[in-house]
Design a protein around this motif. Structure first.
Motif, PDB file in Angstrom:
ATOM      1  N   PRO A   1       0.781  -1.240   0.000  1.00 27.50           N
ATOM      2  CA  PRO A   1       0.000   0.000   0.000  1.00 27.50           C
ATOM      3  C   PRO A   1       0.813   1.291   0.000  1.00 27.50           C
ATOM      4  O   PRO A   1       0.438   2.250  -0.689  1.00 27.50           O
ATOM      5  N   PHE A   2       1.922   1.374   0.769  1.00 29.94           N
ATOM      6  CA  PHE A   2       2.694   2.613   0.763  1.00 29.94           C
ATOM      7  C   PHE A   2       3.340   2.852  -0.591  1.00 29.94           C
ATOM      8  O   PHE A   2       3.461   3.994  -1.048  1.00 29.94           O
TER       9      PHE A   2
ATOM     10  N   HIS B   1       1.964   1.832  -3.421  1.00 32.94           N
ATOM     11  CA  HIS B   1       0.826   2.275  -4.222  1.00 32.94           C
ATOM     12  C   HIS B   1       0.529   3.755  -3.983  1.00 32.94           C
ATOM     13  O   HIS B   1       0.239   4.502  -4.926  1.00 32.94           O
ATOM     14  N   GLN B   2       0.605   4.169  -2.729  1.00 31.47           N
ATOM     15  CA  GLN B   2       0.336   5.569  -2.400  1.00 31.47           C
ATOM     16  C   GLN B   2       1.353   6.491  -3.068  1.00 31.47           C
ATOM     17  O   GLN B   2       0.986   7.532  -3.631  1.00 31.47           O
ATOM     18  N   GLU B   3       2.620   6.087  -3.040  1.00 36.83           N
ATOM     19  CA  GLU B   3       3.669   6.921  -3.620  1.00 36.83           C
ATOM     20  C   GLU B   3       3.540   7.023  -5.129  1.00 36.83           C
ATOM     21  O   GLU B   3       3.779   8.081  -5.719  1.00 36.83           O
TER      22      GLU B   3
ATOM     23  N   GLY C   1      -1.090   7.560  -5.823  1.00 41.29           N
ATOM     24  CA  GLY C   1      -1.925   8.445  -5.029  1.00 41.29           C
ATOM     25  C   GLY C   1      -2.060   9.838  -5.641  1.00 41.29           C
ATOM     26  O   GLY C   1      -1.145  10.346  -6.285  1.00 41.29           O
TER      27      GLY C   1
ATOM     28  N   SER D   1      -3.442  13.621  -4.290  1.00 41.37           N
ATOM     29  CA  SER D   1      -3.916  14.392  -3.152  1.00 41.37           C
ATOM     30  C   SER D   1      -5.336  14.903  -3.385  1.00 41.37           C
ATOM     31  O   SER D   1      -5.655  15.452  -4.447  1.00 41.37           O
TER      32      SER D   1
ATOM     33  N   THR E   1      -5.730  -1.581  -2.155  1.00 44.47           N
ATOM     34  CA  THR E   1      -5.286  -0.441  -1.367  1.00 44.47           C
ATOM     35  C   THR E   1      -6.268   0.684  -1.611  1.00 44.47           C
ATOM     36  O   THR E   1      -6.546   1.040  -2.766  1.00 44.47           O
TER      37      THR E   1
ATOM     38  N   LEU F   1      -6.857   4.536  -1.071  1.00 44.00           N
ATOM     39  CA  LEU F   1      -6.211   5.809  -0.778  1.00 44.00           C
ATOM     40  C   LEU F   1      -7.305   6.869  -0.732  1.00 44.00           C
ATOM     41  O   LEU F   1      -7.814   7.301  -1.766  1.00 44.00           O
TER      42      LEU F   1
ATOM     43  N   GLY G   1      -6.307  11.541   2.844  1.00 47.39           N
ATOM     44  CA  GLY G   1      -4.924  11.112   3.054  1.00 47.39           C
ATOM     45  C   GLY G   1      -4.785   9.817   3.816  1.00 47.39           C
ATOM     46  O   GLY G   1      -3.690   9.262   3.892  1.00 47.39           O
TER      47      GLY G   1
ATOM     48  N   MET H   1      -5.341   5.729   4.599  1.00 41.32           N
ATOM     49  CA  MET H   1      -5.114   4.594   3.714  1.00 41.32           C
ATOM     50  C   MET H   1      -5.536   3.310   4.403  1.00 41.32           C
ATOM     51  O   MET H   1      -5.412   3.163   5.613  1.00 41.32           O
TER      52      MET H   1
END
Length: 369
Positions: free
Chosen positions: A150-151, A153-155, A158, A160, A176, A178, A182, A184
């Motif tokens: 997931p992190f 995927h966020q990077e 994602g 904002s 995941t 997001l 913000g 997750m």
């Protein structure tokens, strides 16, 4: 220094290894090369067999791990050859290994997860430092050990202020979420391709349902679908994870006892719908404002499944990760290159919201070259 890492992934579909060479010179991962290798038939059969108890398991598992590392090494050498780089140019390899058992928090409260790998052998064969056994520390810290991406995927995906889902459909599907605020969340939805692939192989001889054409030619059988969806796993709240320990051939056969009259093509249609419904249900329950669902893994190549997801999630755009810069079969391998970099740098990941671990931990054991 170009800050280069290799990621290697062999998932629950058990069809082979995907590898990427990733660069992090800008801080964000960039896939520079991709290579893959299928499992030899004998190795795939042994890995599948090791998902259940059998004779002489320790001996067989160790030898299967050795054989797996040789396939991994072949992919590493292909990546280096394509990039025209020496092994010394790569800082480390992130090697996921092959999951054959996944039973977190069971039996004694801690449980275990087993990814077959011999990272010391891979370090010898490649001449590159290897990071492996990413999931065990998370399980030791009270987590599910999955999902770990997931992190990453966020990077990479994602945006904002927007609600985005990243869905990996391998043998098992994991998502995941997001959220626009913000926050997750990530967890396993249930079966991905595993049941569909096994059924297709049994009845057509093909290893998978190409583009979902076979399923699309059949008819979903609602009574069978309802029986399958009654599996208690689907009602569990996150964090949760699963694997072939649950969603396997015996599980399917038990549910098919009352449906022997069904045509195989209709069972395939129903299994595809099961995967789609399980995913869509979780997305609606935990991210009702979802704007986009980005799909990776082999399931992203199944046109029928992608169309069913779009129909079940009309408020969200369902797209392939390839539309966002990373082809579907490269995302998971890239995630393990990213995780290897985190481990080498001693950076902790706070996975409480996804795996349920008690706090931030450095994931992965390091085997120097």
């Amino acid at each position: 220094m170009r800050d280069l890492f290799i990621g290697l992934m062999s998932g629950t579909s058990m069809d082979g290894v995907d590898g990427v060479l990733a660069g992090f010179s800008t801080g964000r991962p960039q896939v520079l090369q991709h290579a893959s290798a299928p499992f030899p038939d004998g190795l795939r059969a042994e890995l599948m067999a090791l998902n259940t108890s059998g004779p002489d398991e320790l001996h067989r598992a160790w030898l299967a791990g050795n054989a797996l590392m040789r396939v991994y090494a072949d992919v590493v050498h292909a990546l280096l050859a394509h990039a025209q780089l020496p092994a010394s140019a790569v800082q480390a390899i992130g090697a996921h290994g092959q999951t054959v058992r996944h039973r977190p928090q069971q039996f004694d409260g801690t449980g275990y997860t087993i990814q077959l790998a011999q990272p010391a052998l891979l370090a010898e064969l490649s001449g590159i430092e290897v990071v492996a056994d990413f999931r065990s520390r998370d399980v030791a810290a009270g987590g599910q050990g999955a999902p770990l991406a997931p992190f990453f995927h966020q990077e990479v995906f994602g945006r904002s202020g927007h609600a985005v889902g990243v869905l990996n459909i391998g043998g098992i599907s994991n998502i995941t979420l997001l959220r626009a605020d913000g926050s997750m969340r990530g967890f396993d939805c249930g079966p991905g391709n595993a049941l569909m692939d096994d059924w297709c192989a049994q009845h057509t001889g093909a290893p998978y349902d190409d583009d979902g054409r076979w399923a699309a030619s059949g008819h979903v059988q609602d009574p069978l679908l309802a029986r399958l969806l009654a599996e208690p796993y689907f009602a569990l709240p996150p964090p949760k994870s699963t694997g072939r320990d649950l969603f396997n051939r015996p599980w399917l056969e038990a549910h098919l006892q009352s449906f022997r009259h069904l045509a195989p093509v209709d069972v395939q249609a129903t299994l595809t719908e099961l995967t789609a419904r399980a995913i869509a249900s979780e997305a609606k329950r935990h991210a009702p404002q979802l704007e986009e669902l980005i799909v990776c893994g082999g399931g992203a190549l199944n046109g029928h499944l992608m169309r069913r997801l779009q129909a079940l999630l009309p408020g969200a755009r369902v797209s392939s990760s390839g539309d966002h810069g990373i082809p579907p079969m490269q995302v998971e391998a890239a995630a393990f290159a990213w995780l290897a970099r985190k481990a080498v740098r001693g950076e902790k990941l706070e996975l409480t919201s996804t795996t349920g671990a008690h706090g931030a931990r450095v994931l992965g054991g390091i085997y120097p070259a």
